[in-house]
Design a protein around this motif. Sequence first.
Motif, PDB file in Angstrom:
ATOM      1  N   ALA A   1       0.836  -1.202   0.000  1.00 20.50           N
ATOM      2  CA  ALA A   1       0.000   0.000   0.000  1.00 20.50           C
ATOM      3  C   ALA A   1       0.872   1.254   0.000  1.00 20.50           C
ATOM      4  N   ILE A   2       1.978   1.221   0.759  1.00 19.82           N
ATOM      5  CA  ILE A   2       2.884   2.365   0.790  1.00 19.82           C
ATOM      6  C   ILE A   2       3.580   2.536  -0.556  1.00 19.82           C
ATOM      7  N   ALA A   3       3.936   1.393  -1.165  1.00 13.20           N
ATOM      8  CA  ALA A   3       4.693   1.426  -2.425  1.00 13.20           C
ATOM      9  C   ALA A   3       3.789   1.345  -3.646  1.00 13.20           C
ATOM     10  N   ALA A   4       2.520   1.686  -3.459  1.00 10.66           N
ATOM     11  CA  ALA A   4       1.567   1.540  -4.579  1.00 10.66           C
ATOM     12  C   ALA A   4       1.521   2.766  -5.472  1.00 10.66           C
ATOM     13  N   ASP A   5       2.558   3.643  -5.371  1.00 15.10           N
ATOM     14  CA  ASP A   5       2.642   4.826  -6.236  1.00 15.10           C
ATOM     15  C   ASP A   5       3.128   4.368  -7.612  1.00 15.10           C
ATOM     16  N   GLU A   6       2.202   4.265  -8.567  1.00 14.79           N
ATOM     17  CA  GLU A   6       2.519   3.723  -9.893  1.00 14.79           C
ATOM     18  C   GLU A   6       3.647   4.512 -10.568  1.00 14.79           C
ATOM     19  N   ASP A   7       3.589   5.847 -10.475  1.00 18.38           N
ATOM     20  CA  ASP A   7       4.605   6.673 -11.136  1.00 18.38           C
ATOM     21  C   ASP A   7       5.980   6.448 -10.518  1.00 18.38           C
ATOM     22  N   ALA A   8       5.997   6.364  -9.177  1.00 18.28           N
ATOM     23  CA  ALA A   8       7.282   6.158  -8.501  1.00 18.28           C
ATOM     24  C   ALA A   8       7.857   4.786  -8.845  1.00 18.28           C
ATOM     25  N   LEU A   9       6.996   3.756  -8.906  1.00 17.01           N
ATOM     26  CA  LEU A   9       7.463   2.410  -9.286  1.00 17.01           C
ATOM     27  C   LEU A   9       7.995   2.402 -10.709  1.00 17.01           C
ATOM     28  N   ALA A  10       7.289   3.092 -11.616  1.00 20.40           N
ATOM     29  CA  ALA A  10       7.733   3.145 -13.019  1.00 20.40           C
ATOM     30  C   ALA A  10       9.081   3.846 -13.140  1.00 20.40           C
ATOM     31  N   ARG A  11       9.273   4.935 -12.376  1.00 26.77           N
ATOM     32  CA  ARG A  11      10.553   5.660 -12.412  1.00 26.77           C
ATOM     33  C   ARG A  11      11.676   4.796 -11.860  1.00 26.77           C
ATOM     34  N   LEU A  12      11.387   4.087 -10.732  1.00 30.25           N
ATOM     35  CA  LEU A  12      12.399   3.218 -10.138  1.00 30.25           C
ATOM     36  C   LEU A  12      12.766   2.095 -11.092  1.00 30.25           C
ATOM     37  N   CYS A  13      11.759   1.521 -11.745  1.00 30.48           N
ATOM     38  CA  CYS A  13      12.002   0.434 -12.703  1.00 30.48           C
ATOM     39  C   CYS A  13      12.840   0.932 -13.874  1.00 30.48           C
ATOM     40  N   SER A  14      12.487   2.104 -14.402  1.00 27.41           N
ATOM     41  CA  SER A  14      13.228   2.666 -15.539  1.00 27.41           C
ATOM     42  C   SER A  14      14.689   2.904 -15.167  1.00 27.41           C
ATOM     43  N   ASN A  15      14.905   3.415 -13.966  1.00 21.42           N
ATOM     44  CA  ASN A  15      16.259   3.672 -13.486  1.00 21.42           C
ATOM     45  C   ASN A  15      17.036   2.359 -13.363  1.00 21.42           C
ATOM     46  N   TYR A  16      16.376   1.338 -12.808  1.00 22.00           N
ATOM     47  CA  TYR A  16      17.015   0.021 -12.648  1.00 22.00           C
ATOM     48  C   TYR A  16      17.366  -0.578 -14.012  1.00 22.00           C
ATOM     49  N   ILE A  17      16.435  -0.533 -14.970  1.00 24.05           N
ATOM     50  CA  ILE A  17      16.667  -1.129 -16.287  1.00 24.05           C
ATOM     51  C   ILE A  17      17.800  -0.389 -17.016  1.00 24.05           C
ATOM     52  N   ASP A  18      17.835   0.933 -16.878  1.00 21.16           N
ATOM     53  CA  ASP A  18      18.929   1.697 -17.523  1.00 21.16           C
ATOM     54  C   ASP A  18      20.279   1.236 -16.994  1.00 21.16           C
ATOM     55  N   ASN A  19      20.358   1.051 -15.691  1.00 23.18           N
ATOM     56  CA  ASN A  19      21.623   0.620 -15.092  1.00 23.18           C
ATOM     57  C   ASN A  19      21.969  -0.817 -15.472  1.00 23.18           C
ATOM     58  N   VAL A  20      20.950  -1.707 -15.500  1.00 27.11           N
ATOM     59  CA  VAL A  20      21.195  -3.098 -15.878  1.00 27.11           C
ATOM     60  C   VAL A  20      21.649  -3.177 -17.332  1.00 27.11           C
ATOM     61  N   LYS A  21      21.038  -2.397 -18.202  1.00 22.31           N
ATOM     62  CA  LYS A  21      21.421  -2.386 -19.621  1.00 22.31           C
ATOM     63  C   LYS A  21      22.870  -1.946 -19.783  1.00 22.31           C
ATOM     64  N   ALA A  22      23.209  -0.858 -19.089  1.00 25.04           N
ATOM     65  CA  ALA A  22      24.581  -0.366 -19.173  1.00 25.04           C
ATOM     66  C   ALA A  22      25.565  -1.400 -18.616  1.00 25.04           C
ATOM     67  N   TYR A  23      25.179  -2.059 -17.507  1.00 22.82           N
ATOM     68  CA  TYR A  23      26.051  -3.055 -16.878  1.00 22.82           C
ATOM     69  C   TYR A  23      26.289  -4.242 -17.796  1.00 22.82           C
ATOM     70  N   THR A  24      25.234  -4.793 -18.397  1.00 22.33           N
ATOM     71  CA  THR A  24      25.380  -5.991 -19.242  1.00 22.33           C
ATOM     72  C   THR A  24      26.107  -5.684 -20.545  1.00 22.33           C
ATOM     73  N   GLN A  25      26.019  -4.426 -21.039  1.00 25.98           N
ATOM     74  CA  GLN A  25      26.669  -4.046 -22.301  1.00 25.98           C
ATOM     75  C   GLN A  25      27.988  -3.317 -22.066  1.00 25.98           C
ATOM     76  N   ARG A  26      28.402  -3.265 -20.791  1.00 29.58           N
ATOM     77  CA  ARG A  26      29.664  -2.638 -20.394  1.00 29.58           C
ATOM     78  C   ARG A  26      29.739  -1.185 -20.884  1.00 29.58           C
ATOM     79  N   GLU A  27      28.643  -0.461 -20.630  1.00 30.98           N
ATOM     80  CA  GLU A  27      28.575   0.949 -21.003  1.00 30.98           C
ATOM     81  C   GLU A  27      28.423   1.795 -19.738  1.00 30.98           C
ATOM     82  N   LYS A  28      28.368   3.116 -19.961  1.00 29.70           N
ATOM     83  CA  LYS A  28      28.122   4.033 -18.861  1.00 29.70           C
ATOM     84  C   LYS A  28      26.689   4.557 -18.951  1.00 29.70           C
TER      85      LYS A  28
END
Length: 680
Positions: A523-550
Amino acid sequence: MAEGKALLASLQSQFDLDDFRKLHWEGSFEDYLNIVVQQPQVTRTAHQRLYDMILSHGTEEVYENKEKIVHYRFFTEFGAKLGESVYGLDRPLMQLVNAFKSAAFGYGTERRVLLLHGPVGSSKSTIARLLKRGLEQYTRTDAGMLFTFAWKGDDGGWIPCPMHQEPLLLVPKELRPALLAQLNAQKPDSYPYEIQIKGDLNPYCRHLFNERMQRYQGDWQRVLQDVKVVRMVMSEQDRIGIGTFQPKDEKNQDSTELTGDINYRKIAEYGTDSDPRAFNFDGELNIANRGIIEFIEVLKLDVAFLYDLLGASQEHKIKPKKFAQTDIDEVILGHTNEPEYRRLQNNEFMEALRDRTVKIDIPYVTRLRDEIRIYEKDFNSARVRGKHIAPHTIEIAAMWAVLTRLSQPKHANLTLLQKLKLYNGKTLSGFTEDNVMELKREAAQEGMIGISPRYIQDKISNALVAHPEEDNINPFMVMHELESGLRHHTLISDESQLQRYRELLSIVREEYEDIVKNEVQRAIAADEDALARLCSNYIDNVKAYTQREKVRDRYTGNYQEPDERLMRSIEEKIDIPEGRKDDFRREIMNYIGALAIDGKRFDYKTNERLQKALELKLFEDQKDTIKLTTLVSNVVDRATQEKIDVVKARLIRNYGYNESSATDVLNFVASIFARGQTKK
């Protein structure tokens, strides 16, 4: 006066006169033969009619742990109309209906006593009651109709057959083969049974038949003119086709209650007590003819009763006092509990009864969702007026009830609570459906011990009335009632059993804490926009990590190394170890790439594990800003209160809480965090 007349007129308009006439149909024997030709099902035996009645409500094939099970809707859908649905007993009910099917086709079980055996409160009486009510309703329909007959008296009145026998029994034995050959030749192929005429008239009707045969000098057709065939509707209240026998004190038991007794007032009229007209054929076995008789606690019967039961089951005959054996056609259904059944097994004089008994175990429910349904039919918003039942209240009570019925698993890596979840259909790592089947085979007696649903129902009722000042009841109130009542429970025989039940309550209490903490976290973490932003941030970092980019910082525009701290803080929430992080990140990127090839966009909601990790991470980040622990001290600033109100609104909207129960659960979870009792 005008209002009363209008009310009567309104009621009369709702009364189905055509249906009344149909149910009170009368006709000649010739008219009845016409019905038999067109609808041979009117001649069915008691077992055939009962089996067809169950099938008439429909069936459904379901698979449980790779095993096909037939679900009979009669026990749930018809039961729901009476408020007595039977849930979670598909296997025993399938065994019971198979016994009816075998009896319907004459394979042998029609000559047996069907014995429902199980612990107290396991639905034995409910099943018997549903079968009786089902027959009553079925015989009112065109599909379930049947007929009996009455004799014309010397005074012009009509004397009904006291045992509601089949009109075809009026056909002399020497004429029956020819009649049956013609009837069976004409019956439709869709009708599965052979038309039969079994047995003979009861002593009363036999006396009237023979008397008229002499009076009309053997003219059988003339005898039939003194007979009218009538529609028969089974009714337990009217003692037509349905009987119930309940043993009394052994000193007061009398077998005439089963087979009828002499009418002493008529002996003077007829001159002898062996004249069937001076006998009342109104015992339970007499009046239940062509239907069903229920024996409550059948194994408490006196031995004299059991002799009657042996003949009634095996030979389909009963022995009224002073008369020859009399034919009956009825389903004999008894039920008993474990102590009485053990006494039967240990009694060598009961061998004949054991040999004529088909035992069907009716255990307690061991699947949580079915146990919940048992209580939900009694405790729902329509029936519990003025009280809100907080989410998980019934679930927690049902969970404890089921745990008391399960055997401790032999598997070293499996807890009793995990076993309950496996039985409830949840998947656990390392356990397949084959493992679940093996668990059930190891514990064949599961469900034959434990807490009765009646105890749970009583304690939920106590919780509802014990807190008049509260507008809701919660799981803690019910758990308190469950625990406080154990000491006075009449079926708990020793201290070790009492201690075990208390330990299981502790397990359930811990499970409830985990459930509500998870709900509040979501219920506390049910902020859809905040979850989407956190997910986008995580995916950007994972993409850079797996492709050895910055990664390009979205605020400064500068490029920097992937944020390992952020990625691990999310992955640790779902127990991804350091050594598996590369595999997990590649799996995420491969999944996103596969979606892109199909022209689809990635949505974190499609990945349950990632969604859970994001929600837990967001909760961790936000719980400090909401200052949940300040609820305990009752010192909450306005900004924090607004955020708490948002969380409370989500609990109400998404999880079924009301205002007070949402406040209670937030305070409870806040107290856990205040004590530092969070689990990773």
